[in-house]
Each structure stands twice: as C-alpha cells, then as structure tokens.
Design an enzyme around this catalytic site. Structure first.
Site, PDB file in Angstrom:
ATOM      1  N   TYR A 164      -9.379  11.627  10.949  1.00 11.19           N
ATOM      2  CA  TYR A 164     -10.279  11.565  12.114  1.00 11.19           C
ATOM      3  C   TYR A 164      -9.516  11.438  13.438  1.00 11.19           C
ATOM      4  CZ  TYR A 164      -9.643   6.501  11.379  1.00 11.19           C
ATOM      5  OH  TYR A 164      -9.103   5.259  11.198  1.00 11.19           O
ATOM      6  N   GLY A 184       0.782  -1.236   0.000  1.00 15.58           N
ATOM      7  CA  GLY A 184       0.000   0.000   0.000  1.00 15.58           C
ATOM      8  C   GLY A 184       0.814   1.285   0.000  1.00 15.58           C
ATOM      9  N   PRO A 232      -8.997   9.413   2.134  1.00 19.63           N
ATOM     10  CA  PRO A 232      -9.003   8.098   1.480  1.00 19.63           C
ATOM     11  C   PRO A 232      -8.122   8.024   0.235  1.00 19.63           C
ATOM     12  CG  PRO A 232     -11.111   9.233   1.181  1.00 19.63           C
ATOM     13  CD  PRO A 232     -10.309  10.068   2.115  1.00 19.63           C
TER      14      PRO A 232
HETATM   15  C1  HXC Z   1     -14.335  -6.874  15.202  1.00 17.60           C
HETATM   16  C2  HXC Z   1     -12.235  -7.814  15.070  1.00 17.60           C
HETATM   17  C3  HXC Z   1     -12.222  -7.647  13.660  1.00 17.60           C
HETATM   18  C4  HXC Z   1     -13.356  -7.051  13.061  1.00 17.60           C
HETATM   19  C5  HXC Z   1     -10.354  -8.577  14.249  1.00 17.60           C
HETATM   20  N1  HXC Z   1     -11.064  -8.394  15.366  1.00 17.60           N
HETATM   21  N2  HXC Z   1     -11.039  -8.125  13.193  1.00 17.60           N
HETATM   22  N3  HXC Z   1     -13.280  -7.439  15.830  1.00 17.60           N
HETATM   23  N4  HXC Z   1     -14.397  -6.683  13.869  1.00 17.60           N
HETATM   24  N5  HXC Z   1     -13.424  -6.838  11.740  1.00 17.60           N
HETATM   25  C6  HXC Z   1     -10.669  -8.807  16.728  1.00 17.60           C
HETATM   26  C7  HXC Z   1     -10.562 -10.308  16.804  1.00 17.60           C
HETATM   27  O1  HXC Z   1     -11.841 -10.889  17.004  1.00 17.60           O
HETATM   28  C8  HXC Z   1      -9.635 -10.515  18.009  1.00 17.60           C
HETATM   29  O2  HXC Z   1     -10.309 -10.401  19.234  1.00 17.60           O
HETATM   30  C9  HXC Z   1      -8.702  -9.316  17.896  1.00 17.60           C
HETATM   31  O3  HXC Z   1      -9.363  -8.335  17.047  1.00 17.60           O
HETATM   32  C10 HXC Z   1      -7.376  -9.677  17.240  1.00 17.60           C
HETATM   33  O4  HXC Z   1      -7.662 -10.263  15.997  1.00 17.60           O
HETATM   34  P1  HXC Z   1      -6.599 -11.170  15.221  1.00 17.60           P
HETATM   35  O5  HXC Z   1      -7.185 -11.531  13.897  1.00 17.60           O
HETATM   36  O6  HXC Z   1      -6.131 -12.272  16.100  1.00 17.60           O
HETATM   37  O7  HXC Z   1      -5.373 -10.133  15.060  1.00 17.60           O
HETATM   38  P2  HXC Z   1      -4.133 -10.159  14.095  1.00 17.60           P
HETATM   39  O8  HXC Z   1      -4.008 -11.466  13.352  1.00 17.60           O
HETATM   40  O9  HXC Z   1      -2.982  -9.654  14.880  1.00 17.60           O
HETATM   41  O10 HXC Z   1      -4.541  -9.061  12.941  1.00 17.60           O
HETATM   42  C11 HXC Z   1      -4.552  -7.709  13.222  1.00 17.60           C
HETATM   43  C12 HXC Z   1      -5.715  -7.005  12.511  1.00 17.60           C
HETATM   44  C13 HXC Z   1      -5.691  -7.316  10.981  1.00 17.60           C
HETATM   45  C14 HXC Z   1      -5.550  -5.510  12.792  1.00 17.60           C
HETATM   46  C15 HXC Z   1      -7.023  -7.488  13.083  1.00 17.60           C
HETATM   47  O11 HXC Z   1      -6.782  -6.667  10.328  1.00 17.60           O
HETATM   48  C16 HXC Z   1      -4.414  -6.874  10.318  1.00 17.60           C
HETATM   49  O12 HXC Z   1      -3.443  -7.619  10.295  1.00 17.60           O
HETATM   50  N6  HXC Z   1      -4.372  -5.633   9.770  1.00 17.60           N
HETATM   51  C17 HXC Z   1      -3.137  -5.051   9.181  1.00 17.60           C
HETATM   52  C18 HXC Z   1      -3.417  -4.187   7.996  1.00 17.60           C
HETATM   53  C19 HXC Z   1      -4.535  -3.188   8.150  1.00 17.60           C
HETATM   54  O13 HXC Z   1      -5.390  -3.271   9.029  1.00 17.60           O
HETATM   55  N7  HXC Z   1      -4.538  -2.213   7.226  1.00 17.60           N
HETATM   56  C20 HXC Z   1      -5.527  -1.173   7.203  1.00 17.60           C
HETATM   57  C21 HXC Z   1      -4.917   0.115   7.604  1.00 17.60           C
HETATM   58  S1  HXC Z   1      -5.979   1.323   6.984  1.00 17.60           S
HETATM   59  P3  HXC Z   1     -10.902 -11.710  20.035  1.00 17.60           P
HETATM   60  O14 HXC Z   1     -11.405 -11.186  21.336  1.00 17.60           O
HETATM   61  O15 HXC Z   1     -11.987 -12.257  19.164  1.00 17.60           O
HETATM   62  O16 HXC Z   1      -9.756 -12.691  20.195  1.00 17.60           O
HETATM   63  C22 HXC Z   1      -6.145   2.636   7.996  1.00 17.60           C
HETATM   64  C23 HXC Z   1      -6.813   3.765   7.243  1.00 17.60           C
HETATM   65  C24 HXC Z   1      -7.758   4.615   7.965  1.00 17.60           C
HETATM   66  O17 HXC Z   1      -5.759   2.657   9.113  1.00 17.60           O
HETATM   67  C25 HXC Z   1      -8.380   5.728   7.153  1.00 17.60           C
HETATM   68  C26 HXC Z   1      -9.098   5.364   5.905  1.00 17.60           C
HETATM   69  C27 HXC Z   1      -9.698   6.524   5.176  1.00 17.60           C
HETATM   70  P1  NAP Z   2      -1.933  -1.528   4.363  1.00 20.01           P
HETATM   71  O1  NAP Z   2      -1.419  -1.802   2.990  1.00 20.01           O
HETATM   72  O2  NAP Z   2      -2.794  -2.547   5.005  1.00 20.01           O
HETATM   73  O3  NAP Z   2      -0.688  -1.186   5.277  1.00 20.01           O
HETATM   74  C1  NAP Z   2      -0.540  -1.578   6.597  1.00 20.01           C
HETATM   75  C2  NAP Z   2       0.839  -2.161   6.761  1.00 20.01           C
HETATM   76  O4  NAP Z   2       1.123  -2.316   8.164  1.00 20.01           O
HETATM   77  C3  NAP Z   2       1.002  -3.507   6.122  1.00 20.01           C
HETATM   78  O5  NAP Z   2       2.136  -3.502   5.261  1.00 20.01           O
HETATM   79  C4  NAP Z   2       1.261  -4.478   7.291  1.00 20.01           C
HETATM   80  O6  NAP Z   2       2.210  -5.480   6.913  1.00 20.01           O
HETATM   81  C5  NAP Z   2       1.828  -3.534   8.340  1.00 20.01           C
HETATM   82  N1  NAP Z   2       1.584  -4.020   9.700  1.00 20.01           N
HETATM   83  C6  NAP Z   2       0.396  -4.284  10.291  1.00 20.01           C
HETATM   84  N2  NAP Z   2       0.578  -4.737  11.536  1.00 20.01           N
HETATM   85  C7  NAP Z   2       1.914  -4.718  11.753  1.00 20.01           C
HETATM   86  C8  NAP Z   2       2.732  -5.064  12.859  1.00 20.01           C
HETATM   87  N3  NAP Z   2       2.196  -5.517  14.001  1.00 20.01           N
HETATM   88  N4  NAP Z   2       4.074  -4.935  12.746  1.00 20.01           N
HETATM   89  C9  NAP Z   2       4.626  -4.490  11.586  1.00 20.01           C
HETATM   90  N5  NAP Z   2       3.896  -4.139  10.508  1.00 20.01           N
HETATM   91  C10 NAP Z   2       2.566  -4.260  10.590  1.00 20.01           C
HETATM   92  O7  NAP Z   2      -2.803  -0.177   4.366  1.00 20.01           O
HETATM   93  P2  NAP Z   2      -2.467   1.299   3.827  1.00 20.01           P
HETATM   94  O8  NAP Z   2      -3.759   1.867   3.347  1.00 20.01           O
HETATM   95  O9  NAP Z   2      -1.293   1.293   2.937  1.00 20.01           O
HETATM   96  O10 NAP Z   2      -2.110   2.046   5.197  1.00 20.01           O
HETATM   97  C11 NAP Z   2      -0.833   2.596   5.443  1.00 20.01           C
HETATM   98  C12 NAP Z   2      -0.961   3.710   6.463  1.00 20.01           C
HETATM   99  O11 NAP Z   2      -1.771   4.768   5.954  1.00 20.01           O
HETATM  100  C13 NAP Z   2      -1.604   3.300   7.782  1.00 20.01           C
HETATM  101  O12 NAP Z   2      -0.970   3.963   8.842  1.00 20.01           O
HETATM  102  C14 NAP Z   2      -3.004   3.810   7.645  1.00 20.01           C
HETATM  103  O13 NAP Z   2      -3.630   4.033   8.883  1.00 20.01           O
HETATM  104  C15 NAP Z   2      -2.752   5.090   6.897  1.00 20.01           C
HETATM  105  N6  NAP Z   2      -3.922   5.642   6.194  1.00 20.01           N
HETATM  106  C16 NAP Z   2      -4.389   5.041   5.071  1.00 20.01           C
HETATM  107  C17 NAP Z   2      -5.456   5.610   4.398  1.00 20.01           C
HETATM  108  C18 NAP Z   2      -5.990   5.034   3.131  1.00 20.01           C
HETATM  109  O14 NAP Z   2      -7.015   5.514   2.639  1.00 20.01           O
HETATM  110  N7  NAP Z   2      -5.378   4.035   2.538  1.00 20.01           N
HETATM  111  C19 NAP Z   2      -6.050   6.774   4.907  1.00 20.01           C
HETATM  112  C20 NAP Z   2      -5.554   7.337   6.074  1.00 20.01           C
HETATM  113  C21 NAP Z   2      -4.472   6.769   6.711  1.00 20.01           C
HETATM  114  P3  NAP Z   2       2.217  -6.981   7.513  1.00 20.01           P
HETATM  115  O15 NAP Z   2       0.836  -7.498   7.389  1.00 20.01           O
HETATM  116  O16 NAP Z   2       3.254  -7.677   6.664  1.00 20.01           O
HETATM  117  O17 NAP Z   2       2.676  -6.849   8.924  1.00 20.01           O
END
Ligand code: HXC
Ligand code: NAP
Length: 283
Positions: free
Chosen positions: A148, A20, A191
C-alpha cells in the site's frame, strides 16, 4: 537456485533482524555465507537470536540501535566497519505500525511511525551510502516496504506515508548513487504471518481469514519466499537491477485494482450458461 557461497565474505546489516521477517532474511543470508549484523532496540531479543544463529554455526553479530537516532545509526556503521572490516549491504527492515482511525491519532502517534520507518531508513541509507562513497566501495540497500506504499491505505496512514517516502527514496537514490556502484531496491510484501505484524494489524477473530481471502491464491506469503527474493536482490545476481520496488503478494494488490476481479466469486460451472445468457444480452 543459489549456491552456498552466494554471499561469501559479504557483511550484511539487517535492521529489526531479531524478529519476524528480518530474522528469516538474515538467516537465509548467513546460510549463504554472509556475516550478518542484527540491530534493533531490544538487547535481550538480540542476545537470544545470536545464540540461535550460533547453534546453527551461522556468522552473526548483534548491536542495539534505535534507528530513530542518527548518532546511534552512525555509531553502528562505524562499529561494523571496525569489527568486520567492511559493510556490503543494508536491509532496512525495522518498522513500526498499528491500525487506527486517523482522526483518533495523536501527533506523536504519527511521528513515531514516520521516525522509525522513513527517517530511520534515511539515517541508515545516508550513513551506509556515505561510507561506501568515501571508501570507494560498492554497496546495496534493500528496503522492505508494503504493497500500500504506492496506493495508500486507510487506517494505517502514518505507515502508508512513511513507506511511500521510502519508495521515493529508493527510486531517487538509485539514480543519484548509481555512479558510485550503489544499488537500491525494495520489496513490497503482501501479508506474511509474523507476531509483530499480525498482533498489531488484525483487529480480532476472523480477520486473518478475511485478509487471506484478499489474496487471489488464497494463502499468505512465506518467510522463505521473501528470503529468496531478498537473497537475489542483495547478491550480484541482480547487479543491473536498481530502483525497483518488487511486489511479493500473490497478486493481492492487482486483485483490488482490477474492476472485474470480483467475478472470481462466480463458480466455474456457472460460466457456460451465463455466457449464453450474456451473449443474448439478458441478465
Ligand atoms: C493509536 C497509538 C497506538 C495505537 C501507539 N500509539 N500505539 N495510537 N493506536 N495502536 C501512539 C501512542 O499513544 C503514543 O502517542 C505514540 O503512538 C508512541 O507510542 P509509544 O508506545 O510510546 O511508542 P514506542 O514505545 O516507541 O513503540 C512504537 C510502536 C510499537 C510503533 C508504537 O508498536 C512498536 O514498538 N512497534 C515495533 C514493531 C512493529 O510495529 N511491527 C509491525 C510492523 S508490520 P501519545 O500521543 O499517546 O503519547 C508492518 C506491516 C504492514 O509494517 C503490512 C501488513 C500486511
Ligand atoms: P516485526 O517482527 O515486528 O519487525 C519489526 C522489527 O523492527 C522488530 O524486530 C523491531 O525490533 C524493529 N524495530 C522497531 N522499531 C525500531 C527502532 N526504532 N529501531 C530499531 N529497530 C526497530 O514485524 P515483521 O512483520 O517482521 O516486519 C518486518 C518488515 O516487513 C517491516 O518493515 C514491515 O513493515 C514489513 N512488512 C511486513 C509484512 C507482514 O505481513 N509481516 C507485510 C508487509 C511489510 P525491536 O522491538 O527490538 O526494536
């Protein structure tokens, strides 16, 4: 705008740099002369990205690291200094997020987001800052937060709390560490399409269009627009800027804030007639 040597001899760590926005910012840094270190949890993702960078002759190293572990984070910083000789900047980009009504969240669901976003950013910032202070080197932190983070938002409460804490950390340490030549800034993007964000945050069909319509310019941001601002904030071109949270959202946040912004719905051709009516005080 930027010369190709802008970041020559700079070593820059990008957390979450394998996917990303992190990957796009890292590529831009490498294209401007930096050696970039990409760190995240998934070794296979990192290996593929390393090959992609190398195919474009871009300097890149990768290291697995879970930012939730202070030990892994400290090891990462030591490894970078050993391998590359020094570290100049950290982009705290790694994040986790999902949408959920807050009453349905489990404690672990809250913890997992705060652990990655707030605590992970602190561990990295603390480890890099300590290294810069003890080795008497200047350094830069760029945190990627969200629009936000300051206003709050329903349905992403763990993320709003964590990103708000990151903004507070940015502003606090910008003052505390200015004497060491350490700058901290943040970008709050609106976004920007990525698989990681859009797959987790859009609840279904039609939502992408709805989200886009909230942006007054009626489009999403681009990876290049974010990378350009990141290049500026990480480089010496912004050497007197610190403690700033810069929104990059095409006006989305202000659109929601201005009470009368909804009047954009009124077609331009209706305004002359409406103005006459309004002057007379009729509806
Ligand atoms: C409710 C949830 C959930 C969901 C997970 N959980 N997903 N609860 N709704 N959709 C809960 C689980 O039930 C569990 O609690 C706890 O969270 C941990 O979940 P795990 O799956 O075991 O965690 P893990 O494998 O460490 O994964 C972490 C994660 C996953 C955050 C949940 O989504 C991930 O790896 N994300 C990384 C990338 C990411 O999120 N990128 C987006 C960034 S975008 P319980 O109690 O059930 O055990 C961003 C942009 C914002 O920030 C702005 C946009 C405009
Ligand atoms: P993304 O591709 O899902 O990026 C998230 C990255 O975080 C992944 O590469 C993931 O890699 C890494 N990560 C998650 N948990 C981690 C952990 N425990 N340790 C190390 N690395 C971890 O999403 P993205 O949209 O590019 O988001 C990047 C940043 O932009 C984030 O801070 C997000 O909040 C911010 N942001 C995004 C948007 C948007 O519209 N896209 C808007 C506002 C802000 P692994 O799974 O390999 O760990």
């Amino acid at each position: 705008m930027f010369t190709q040597e802008l970041l020559q001899n700079q070593v820059i760590l990008v957390t979450g740099g394998g996917t990303g926005l992190g990957k796009s910012m890292a590529k831009a840094m490498a294209r401007h002369g930096a050696t970039v270190i990409l760190a995240s949890r998934k070794a296979e993702v990192l290996a593929a990205v390393k090959a992609e960078f190398e195919s474009e002759s871009l300097n890149c190293r990768v290291k697995t690291c879970d930012v939730r572990s202070p030990e892994e984070v400290n090891d990462l910083i030591s490894w970078i200094v050993e391998e590359c000789g020094h570290l100049d900047a950290v982009i705290n980009n790694a994040a986790g997020n999902f949408i959920s009504p807050t009453e349905l969240l489990s404690p672990k669901g809250f913890d997992v987001i705060v652990d990655i976003v707030l605590k992970g950013t602190f561990y990295l910032t603390h480890a890099a800052g300590t290294y810069w202070i003890t080795s008497k080197r200047k350094g830069t932190i760029l945190n990627i937060t969200t629009t936000y983070a300051d206003s709050g938002s329903g349905y992403v409460v763990p993320s709003a709390c964590a990103k708000s804490g990151v903004n507070a950390m940015t502003r606090s340490l910008a003052v505390e560490w200015a004497r060491y030549g350490i700058r901290l800034n943040a970008i709050a993007p609106g976004p920007i399409p990525t698989e990681g964000a859009f797959s987790r945050l859009l609840p279904g069909e039609g939502w992408e269009e709805k989200v886009k319509r909230r942006v007054p310019s009626n489009r999403f941001g681009t990876h290049e627009e974010l990378a350009n601002l990141a290049l500026f904030l990480v480089s010496d071109l912004s050497s007197f800027i610190t403690g700033e949270i810069i929104r990059l959202d095409g006006g989305e946040q202000l659109n929601g804030a201005g009470q009368f912004n909804g009047l954009s719905e009124i077609p331009q051709e209706v305004w002359p007639e409406l103005a006459v009516k309004m002057r007379k005080g009729t509806k």
